[in-house]
Scaffold this motif. Structure first.
Motif, PDB file in Angstrom:
ATOM      1  N   LYS A  58     -13.972  44.276 -14.856  1.00  0.00           N
ATOM      2  CA  LYS A  58     -12.993  44.308 -15.938  1.00  0.00           C
ATOM      3  C   LYS A  58     -11.590  44.418 -15.355  1.00  0.00           C
ATOM      4  O   LYS A  58     -11.357  45.164 -14.421  1.00  0.00           O
ATOM      5  N   LEU A  59     -10.669  43.686 -15.960  1.00  0.00           N
ATOM      6  CA  LEU A  59      -9.271  43.739 -15.548  1.00  0.00           C
ATOM      7  C   LEU A  59      -8.668  45.066 -16.001  1.00  0.00           C
ATOM      8  O   LEU A  59      -8.713  45.408 -17.178  1.00  0.00           O
ATOM      9  N   ILE A  60      -8.115  45.828 -15.059  1.00  0.00           N
ATOM     10  CA  ILE A  60      -7.421  47.080 -15.377  1.00  0.00           C
ATOM     11  C   ILE A  60      -5.945  46.767 -15.635  1.00  0.00           C
ATOM     12  O   ILE A  60      -5.383  47.174 -16.631  1.00  0.00           O
ATOM     13  N   TRP A  61      -5.325  46.027 -14.721  1.00  0.00           N
ATOM     14  CA  TRP A  61      -3.952  45.579 -14.903  1.00  0.00           C
ATOM     15  C   TRP A  61      -3.702  44.326 -14.079  1.00  0.00           C
ATOM     16  O   TRP A  61      -4.406  44.048 -13.111  1.00  0.00           O
ATOM     17  N   ALA A  62      -2.701  43.562 -14.492  1.00  0.00           N
ATOM     18  CA  ALA A  62      -2.246  42.380 -13.754  1.00  0.00           C
ATOM     19  C   ALA A  62      -0.730  42.310 -13.869  1.00  0.00           C
ATOM     20  O   ALA A  62      -0.175  42.588 -14.932  1.00  0.00           O
ATOM     21  N   LEU A  63      -0.072  41.957 -12.772  1.00  0.00           N
ATOM     22  CA  LEU A  63       1.380  41.825 -12.744  1.00  0.00           C
ATOM     23  C   LEU A  63       1.749  40.434 -12.262  1.00  0.00           C
ATOM     24  O   LEU A  63       1.156  39.932 -11.310  1.00  0.00           O
ATOM     25  N   SER A  64       2.722  39.828 -12.902  1.00  0.00           N
ATOM     26  CA  SER A  64       3.273  38.563 -12.427  1.00  0.00           C
ATOM     27  C   SER A  64       4.788  38.685 -12.502  1.00  0.00           C
ATOM     28  O   SER A  64       5.311  39.557 -13.199  1.00  0.00           O
ATOM     29  N   ALA A  65       5.495  37.821 -11.783  1.00  0.00           N
ATOM     30  CA  ALA A  65       6.953  37.903 -11.757  1.00  0.00           C
ATOM     31  C   ALA A  65       7.535  36.571 -11.332  1.00  0.00           C
ATOM     32  O   ALA A  65       6.863  35.761 -10.696  1.00  0.00           O
ATOM     33  N   GLU A  66       8.805  36.353 -11.679  1.00  0.00           N
ATOM     34  CA  GLU A  66       9.522  35.165 -11.209  1.00  0.00           C
ATOM     35  C   GLU A  66       9.609  35.164  -9.687  1.00  0.00           C
ATOM     36  O   GLU A  66       9.468  34.139  -9.048  1.00  0.00           O
ATOM     37  N   LYS A  67       9.877  36.343  -9.138  1.00  0.00           N
ATOM     38  CA  LYS A  67      10.032  36.483  -7.694  1.00  0.00           C
ATOM     39  C   LYS A  67       9.320  37.752  -7.250  1.00  0.00           C
ATOM     40  O   LYS A  67       9.456  38.797  -7.883  1.00  0.00           O
ATOM     41  N   ILE A  68       8.563  37.637  -6.166  1.00  0.00           N
ATOM     42  CA  ILE A  68       7.865  38.790  -5.608  1.00  0.00           C
ATOM     43  C   ILE A  68       8.241  38.892  -4.135  1.00  0.00           C
ATOM     44  O   ILE A  68       8.201  37.901  -3.414  1.00  0.00           O
ATOM     45  N   GLU A  69       8.634  40.083  -3.714  1.00  0.00           N
ATOM     46  CA  GLU A  69       8.954  40.343  -2.313  1.00  0.00           C
ATOM     47  C   GLU A  69       7.961  41.353  -1.772  1.00  0.00           C
ATOM     48  O   GLU A  69       7.724  42.386  -2.394  1.00  0.00           O
ATOM     49  N   TYR A  70       7.412  41.043  -0.607  1.00  0.00           N
ATOM     50  CA  TYR A  70       6.444  41.926   0.038  1.00  0.00           C
ATOM     51  C   TYR A  70       7.023  42.389   1.358  1.00  0.00           C
ATOM     52  O   TYR A  70       7.480  41.581   2.164  1.00  0.00           O
ATOM     53  N   ASP A  71       7.028  43.695   1.575  1.00  0.00           N
ATOM     54  CA  ASP A  71       7.509  44.268   2.830  1.00  0.00           C
ATOM     55  C   ASP A  71       6.295  44.594   3.699  1.00  0.00           C
ATOM     56  O   ASP A  71       5.549  45.522   3.401  1.00  0.00           O
ATOM     57  N   PRO A  72       6.072  43.820   4.793  1.00  0.00           N
ATOM     58  CA  PRO A  72       4.897  44.045   5.631  1.00  0.00           C
ATOM     59  C   PRO A  72       4.864  45.429   6.293  1.00  0.00           C
ATOM     60  O   PRO A  72       3.794  45.951   6.556  1.00  0.00           O
ATOM     61  N   LYS A  73       6.027  46.034   6.515  1.00  0.00           N
ATOM     62  CA  LYS A  73       6.067  47.353   7.146  1.00  0.00           C
ATOM     63  C   LYS A  73       5.537  48.428   6.200  1.00  0.00           C
ATOM     64  O   LYS A  73       4.686  49.216   6.558  1.00  0.00           O
ATOM     65  N   THR A  74       6.073  48.481   4.994  1.00  0.00           N
ATOM     66  CA  THR A  74       5.698  49.526   4.041  1.00  0.00           C
ATOM     67  C   THR A  74       4.588  49.078   3.093  1.00  0.00           C
ATOM     68  O   THR A  74       4.022  49.900   2.387  1.00  0.00           O
ATOM     69  N   LYS A  75       4.346  47.768   3.046  1.00  0.00           N
ATOM     70  CA  LYS A  75       3.379  47.145   2.131  1.00  0.00           C
ATOM     71  C   LYS A  75       3.800  47.275   0.674  1.00  0.00           C
ATOM     72  O   LYS A  75       3.014  47.058  -0.231  1.00  0.00           O
ATOM     73  N   THR A  96       7.154  44.031 -20.228  1.00  0.00           N
ATOM     74  CA  THR A  96       8.100  43.177 -19.517  1.00  0.00           C
ATOM     75  C   THR A  96       9.274  44.035 -19.061  1.00  0.00           C
ATOM     76  O   THR A  96       9.668  44.984 -19.741  1.00  0.00           O
ATOM     77  N   ALA A  97       9.813  43.683 -17.887  1.00  0.00           N
ATOM     78  CA  ALA A  97      10.954  44.410 -17.326  1.00  0.00           C
ATOM     79  C   ALA A  97      11.648  43.533 -16.291  1.00  0.00           C
ATOM     80  O   ALA A  97      11.007  42.694 -15.653  1.00  0.00           O
ATOM     81  N   PRO A  98      12.949  43.727 -16.102  1.00  0.00           N
ATOM     82  CA  PRO A  98      13.675  42.952 -15.095  1.00  0.00           C
ATOM     83  C   PRO A  98      13.285  43.287 -13.652  1.00  0.00           C
ATOM     84  O   PRO A  98      13.427  42.460 -12.770  1.00  0.00           O
ATOM     85  N   HIS A  99      12.781  44.502 -13.415  1.00  0.00           N
ATOM     86  CA  HIS A  99      12.537  44.923 -12.035  1.00  0.00           C
ATOM     87  C   HIS A  99      11.342  45.856 -11.971  1.00  0.00           C
ATOM     88  O   HIS A  99      11.141  46.688 -12.862  1.00  0.00           O
ATOM     89  N   GLY A 100      10.555  45.731 -10.918  1.00  0.00           N
ATOM     90  CA  GLY A 100       9.438  46.638 -10.690  1.00  0.00           C
ATOM     91  C   GLY A 100       9.177  46.796  -9.209  1.00  0.00           C
ATOM     92  O   GLY A 100       9.529  45.927  -8.409  1.00  0.00           O
ATOM     93  N   LYS A 101       8.569  47.912  -8.832  1.00  0.00           N
ATOM     94  CA  LYS A 101       8.215  48.144  -7.436  1.00  0.00           C
ATOM     95  C   LYS A 101       6.882  48.877  -7.383  1.00  0.00           C
ATOM     96  O   LYS A 101       6.713  49.910  -8.027  1.00  0.00           O
ATOM     97  N   MET A 102       5.956  48.317  -6.614  1.00  0.00           N
ATOM     98  CA  MET A 102       4.647  48.930  -6.427  1.00  0.00           C
ATOM     99  C   MET A 102       4.544  49.422  -4.994  1.00  0.00           C
ATOM    100  O   MET A 102       4.893  48.705  -4.057  1.00  0.00           O
ATOM    101  N   THR A 103       4.059  50.649  -4.829  1.00  0.00           N
ATOM    102  CA  THR A 103       3.900  51.202  -3.486  1.00  0.00           C
ATOM    103  C   THR A 103       2.788  50.466  -2.748  1.00  0.00           C
ATOM    104  O   THR A 103       1.903  49.871  -3.369  1.00  0.00           O
ATOM    105  N   GLY A 104       2.852  50.525  -1.430  1.00  0.00           N
ATOM    106  CA  GLY A 104       1.864  49.840  -0.591  1.00  0.00           C
ATOM    107  C   GLY A 104       0.447  50.321  -0.811  1.00  0.00           C
ATOM    108  O   GLY A 104      -0.502  49.547  -0.684  1.00  0.00           O
ATOM    109  N   ASP A 105       0.276  51.576  -1.181  1.00  0.00           N
ATOM    110  CA  ASP A 105      -1.070  52.096  -1.426  1.00  0.00           C
ATOM    111  C   ASP A 105      -1.534  51.846  -2.867  1.00  0.00           C
ATOM    112  O   ASP A 105      -2.629  52.240  -3.238  1.00  0.00           O
ATOM    113  N   ARG A 106      -0.683  51.216  -3.676  1.00  0.00           N
ATOM    114  CA  ARG A 106      -0.968  50.869  -5.075  1.00  0.00           C
ATOM    115  C   ARG A 106      -1.188  52.087  -5.961  1.00  0.00           C
ATOM    116  O   ARG A 106      -1.760  51.977  -7.032  1.00  0.00           O
ATOM    117  N   LYS A 107      -0.733  53.242  -5.524  1.00  0.00           N
ATOM    118  CA  LYS A 107      -0.930  54.449  -6.314  1.00  0.00           C
ATOM    119  C   LYS A 107       0.126  54.621  -7.398  1.00  0.00           C
ATOM    120  O   LYS A 107      -0.054  55.419  -8.312  1.00  0.00           O
TER     121      LYS A 107
END
Length: 180
Positions: A58-75, A96-107
């Motif tokens: 079952k889908l718990i959540w899904a996120l999509s965005a115009e632009k996604i940036e991934y930081d390999p150091k911090t994930k 919906t929101a203009p900006h979001g940030k998810m931590t590398g551990d997804r917590k």
């Protein structure tokens, strides 16, 4: 262990997609070659992808965005002009929101810039910024909010709520208005 495998699979898929996109642009023209140079910074940019969490199919959540940036150091993942779908108790909440940030551990996921949310029960919710504790599946705001449900409007200085926006705990200047 399962979450790490999912994260690795998502990152690998994104890297392959980015590589394919760059190869496509390079093969089209010399002009495209100039535009697709990899930036010297550490962030990986991409679009047209989504991030998701599933449990027991079952889908718990899904996120999509115009632009996604991934930081390999911090994930960490930064989302620009994001849309989110959150499922809980058979209720679907769209955010919906203009900006979001998810931590590398997804917590945790922090979104800001003016949040608009609606759930499948007809409730609407607006605030400036929200934090999602992805372990407890609880939204919290640090600022004022407006919640409009069936025949009720709730406002206050701060709120914590489940992902379905069905159970709210209001702090500071709580006001409930019935029948609007």
């Amino acid at each position: 262990m399962k979450n790490n495998k999912k994260l690795i699979a998502i990152v690998a898929a994104l890297v392959i997609a980015i590589g394919g996109f760059i190869a496509y642009l390079m093969s089209n023209s010399g002009e495209a070659e100039q535009q697709t140079k990899v930036p010297t910074g550490q962030l990986v940019n991409f679009s047209g992808a989504d991030l998701r969490e599933e449990k027991d199919g079952k889908l718990i959540w899904a996120l999509s965005a115009e632009k996604i940036e991934y930081d390999p150091k911090t994930k960490a993942v930064v989302l620009t002009n994001m849309k989110g779908t959150f499922n809980q108790n058979d209720v679907v909440t769209q955010v919906t929101a203009p900006h979001g940030k998810m931590t590398g551990d997804r917590k945790s996921i922090d979104i800001d810039g003016g949040i608009q949310a609606t759930n499948s029960e007809g409730a609407t919710f607006t605030t400036e910024a929200l934090h999602l504790d992805n372990v407890k599946k609880i939204w919290t705001s640090q600022g004022a909010f407006i919640y409009k449900g069936k025949d009720v409007t709730i406002t206050g200085d701060k709120v914590s709520a489940n992902m379905a926006l069905q159970q709210l705990k209001v702090e500071g200047n709580a006001k409930l208005t019935k029948g609007e």
